[in-house]
Scaffold this motif. Structure first.
Motif, PDB file in Angstrom:
ATOM      1  N   ARG A 296       0.616   3.417  -1.377  1.00 21.73           N
ATOM      2  CA  ARG A 296      -0.434   2.477  -2.066  1.00 21.73           C
ATOM      3  C   ARG A 296       0.145   2.160  -3.555  1.00 21.73           C
ATOM      4  N   ALA A 297       0.881   2.723  -4.316  1.00 22.06           N
ATOM      5  CA  ALA A 297       1.474   2.309  -5.527  1.00 22.06           C
ATOM      6  C   ALA A 297       2.535   1.498  -5.243  1.00 22.06           C
ATOM      7  N   ALA A 298       3.537   1.648  -4.096  1.00 21.69           N
ATOM      8  CA  ALA A 298       4.466   0.607  -3.787  1.00 21.69           C
ATOM      9  C   ALA A 298       3.645  -0.650  -3.558  1.00 21.69           C
ATOM     10  N   ALA A 299       2.588  -0.624  -2.706  1.00 15.10           N
ATOM     11  CA  ALA A 299       1.809  -1.892  -2.431  1.00 15.10           C
ATOM     12  C   ALA A 299       1.265  -2.718  -3.731  1.00 15.10           C
ATOM     13  N   VAL A 300       0.901  -1.880  -4.757  1.00 12.42           N
ATOM     14  CA  VAL A 300       0.419  -2.444  -5.932  1.00 12.42           C
ATOM     15  C   VAL A 300       1.693  -3.071  -6.611  1.00 12.42           C
ATOM     16  N   MET A 301       2.954  -2.512  -6.671  1.00 11.08           N
ATOM     17  CA  MET A 301       3.890  -3.129  -7.226  1.00 11.08           C
ATOM     18  C   MET A 301       4.383  -4.502  -6.424  1.00 11.08           C
ATOM     19  N   GLU A 302       4.228  -4.405  -5.157  1.00 18.63           N
ATOM     20  CA  GLU A 302       4.587  -5.606  -4.442  1.00 18.63           C
ATOM     21  C   GLU A 302       3.615  -6.897  -4.786  1.00 18.63           C
ATOM     22  N   GLU A 303       2.291  -6.503  -4.770  1.00 13.84           N
ATOM     23  CA  GLU A 303       1.276  -7.496  -5.213  1.00 13.84           C
ATOM     24  C   GLU A 303       1.561  -8.114  -6.464  1.00 13.84           C
ATOM     25  N   ALA A 304       2.129  -7.317  -7.431  1.00 13.96           N
ATOM     26  CA  ALA A 304       2.370  -7.626  -8.783  1.00 13.96           C
ATOM     27  C   ALA A 304       3.576  -8.506  -8.777  1.00 13.96           C
ATOM     28  N   GLY A 305       4.329  -8.545  -7.921  1.00 12.29           N
ATOM     29  CA  GLY A 305       5.643  -9.340  -7.655  1.00 12.29           C
ATOM     30  C   GLY A 305       6.577  -8.536  -8.355  1.00 12.29           C
ATOM     31  N   ILE A 306       6.657  -7.306  -8.425  1.00  9.92           N
ATOM     32  CA  ILE A 306       7.707  -6.335  -8.951  1.00  9.92           C
ATOM     33  C   ILE A 306       8.266  -5.798  -7.682  1.00  9.92           C
ATOM     34  N   VAL A 307       9.571  -6.068  -7.615  1.00 12.27           N
ATOM     35  CA  VAL A 307      10.489  -5.588  -6.561  1.00 12.27           C
ATOM     36  C   VAL A 307      11.059  -4.329  -6.435  1.00 12.27           C
ATOM     37  N   LEU A 308      10.640  -3.461  -5.852  1.00 10.45           N
ATOM     38  CA  LEU A 308      11.276  -1.948  -5.792  1.00 10.45           C
ATOM     39  C   LEU A 308      12.413  -2.005  -4.771  1.00 10.45           C
ATOM     40  N   ARG A 309      13.412  -1.349  -4.797  1.00  9.86           N
ATOM     41  CA  ARG A 309      14.331  -1.037  -3.627  1.00  9.86           C
ATOM     42  C   ARG A 309      13.651   0.126  -2.842  1.00  9.86           C
ATOM     43  N   PRO A 310      14.168   0.251  -1.574  1.00  5.17           N
ATOM     44  CA  PRO A 310      13.287   1.056  -0.774  1.00  5.17           C
ATOM     45  C   PRO A 310      13.359   2.617  -1.121  1.00  5.17           C
ATOM     46  N   GLU A 311      14.610   3.094  -1.918  1.00  5.89           N
ATOM     47  CA  GLU A 311      14.647   4.246  -2.549  1.00  5.89           C
ATOM     48  C   GLU A 311      13.829   4.433  -3.852  1.00  5.89           C
ATOM     49  N   GLU A 312      13.685   3.639  -4.537  1.00  3.89           N
ATOM     50  CA  GLU A 312      12.592   3.493  -5.700  1.00  3.89           C
ATOM     51  C   GLU A 312      11.304   3.474  -5.170  1.00  3.89           C
ATOM     52  N   ALA A 313      10.903   2.937  -4.108  1.00  4.82           N
ATOM     53  CA  ALA A 313       9.827   3.118  -3.632  1.00  4.82           C
ATOM     54  C   ALA A 313       9.175   4.534  -2.900  1.00  4.82           C
ATOM     55  N   ALA A 314      10.496   5.110  -2.270  1.00  2.00           N
ATOM     56  CA  ALA A 314      10.204   6.457  -1.756  1.00  2.00           C
ATOM     57  C   ALA A 314      10.272   7.544  -2.790  1.00  2.00           C
ATOM     58  N   GLU A 315      10.616   7.341  -4.162  1.00  2.62           N
ATOM     59  CA  GLU A 315      10.782   8.214  -5.245  1.00  2.62           C
ATOM     60  C   GLU A 315       9.820   8.256  -6.207  1.00  2.62           C
ATOM     61  N   ILE A 316       8.730   7.314  -5.906  1.00  5.98           N
ATOM     62  CA  ILE A 316       7.630   7.158  -6.908  1.00  5.98           C
ATOM     63  C   ILE A 316       6.910   8.637  -7.197  1.00  5.98           C
ATOM     64  N   GLU A 317       6.717   8.623  -8.832  1.00  4.83           N
ATOM     65  CA  GLU A 317       6.421  10.147  -8.814  1.00  4.83           C
ATOM     66  C   GLU A 317       5.105   9.843  -8.972  1.00  4.83           C
ATOM     67  N   VAL A 318       4.206  11.065  -8.389  1.00  4.19           N
ATOM     68  CA  VAL A 318       2.860  10.984  -8.246  1.00  4.19           C
ATOM     69  C   VAL A 318       2.585  12.197  -9.111  1.00  4.19           C
ATOM     70  N   SER A 319       1.500  11.922  -9.831  1.00  9.12           N
ATOM     71  CA  SER A 319       0.968  13.233 -10.651  1.00  9.12           C
ATOM     72  C   SER A 319      -0.550  13.262 -10.798  1.00  9.12           C
ATOM     73  N   ASP A 320      -1.116  14.324 -10.328  1.00  3.81           N
ATOM     74  CA  ASP A 320      -2.735  14.557 -10.584  1.00  3.81           C
ATOM     75  C   ASP A 320      -2.964  15.439 -11.820  1.00  3.81           C
ATOM     76  N   PHE A 321      -1.577  15.880 -12.568  1.00  2.00           N
ATOM     77  CA  PHE A 321      -1.641  16.624 -13.845  1.00  2.00           C
ATOM     78  C   PHE A 321      -2.364  18.102 -13.201  1.00  2.00           C
ATOM     79  N   GLY A 322      -1.942  18.449 -12.006  1.00  2.00           N
ATOM     80  CA  GLY A 322      -2.552  19.784 -11.616  1.00  2.00           C
ATOM     81  C   GLY A 322      -4.007  20.115 -11.600  1.00  2.00           C
ATOM     82  N   LEU A 323      -4.940  18.768 -11.651  1.00  2.00           N
ATOM     83  CA  LEU A 323      -6.384  19.042 -11.598  1.00  2.00           C
ATOM     84  C   LEU A 323      -6.776  18.680 -10.134  1.00  2.00           C
ATOM     85  N   GLY A 324      -6.230  18.206  -9.234  1.00  2.00           N
ATOM     86  CA  GLY A 324      -6.629  17.682  -7.832  1.00  2.00           C
ATOM     87  C   GLY A 324      -7.433  16.650  -7.656  1.00  2.00           C
TER      88      GLY A 324
END
Length: 180
Positions: free
Chosen positions: A12-40
């Motif tokens: 979902r985050a990679a799709a937002v970047m694509e919609e914004a016109g910001i190009v991510l390499r495949p390895e960058e998209a695969a390594e997007i950090e996801v944080s819920d700050f431990g709250l779930g």
């Protein structure tokens, strides 16, 4: 969070970047950090981060925020003689971001805090960032931010980022993700 949840959020985050016109390499998209700050509760309190560079001198990241998603209140304290706390500049690339720092509280803040979290937000001077707007924070400045109704992409340019040293107003927070 489990691996499947993290992968859905990454896509979902990679799709937002694509919609914004910001190009991510495949390895960058695969390594997007996801944080819920431990709250779930990632869709309310959480963020997604693409780290481009983080060296002993500087850091560059993009932060993807889903609609109304909050990065909770925190500060970047001095760590040692070399790292006197992170100075950071936020530049809005897409959407709208409500940044809160110490100072005169906004009379009618744009933030919408979910039930049960309000006590952990203490600074209310509001800076509204729209595409092209930016704001620089001095090291050790207490701050938090929330995306507007459409979500946002926020670029961060800073001195070295040491997220493990951040100090959170809500002691439950853990910046680095724990994946089941």
């Amino acid at each position: 969070m489990n691996k499947e949840d993290v992968e859905k959020i990454r896509k979902r985050a990679a799709a937002v970047m694509e919609e914004a016109g910001i190009v991510l390499r495949p390895e960058e998209a695969a390594e997007i950090e996801v944080s819920d700050f431990g709250l779930g509760d990632i869709l309310n309190v959480g963020l997604q981060v693409v780290v481009y560079v983080n060296t002993g001198g500087y850091c560059a990241k993009d932060i993807i925020l889903f609609p109304r998603q909050i990065c909770p209140e925190h500060r970047h304290p001095p760590v040692d003689e070399r790292n006197r706390g992170k100075q950071e500049t936020f530049r809005c690339r897409r959407g709208e971001v409500y940044l809160y720092i110490p100072g005169e509280p906004a009379a009618k803040p744009n933030a919408v805090i979910p039930e049960g979290y309000r006590k952990d937000f203490t600074v209310w001077r509001e800076i509204v960032l729209k595409p092209g707007d930016q704001h620089t924070l001095a090291p050790n400045t207490l701050h938090w931010f929330q995306a507007g109704d459409e979500g946002a992409v926020l670029s961060e340019f800073s001195s070295t980022s040491t997220d493990e040293n951040d100090i959170w107003t809500d002691a439950r927070m853990r910046r680095l993700p724990e994946i089941d």
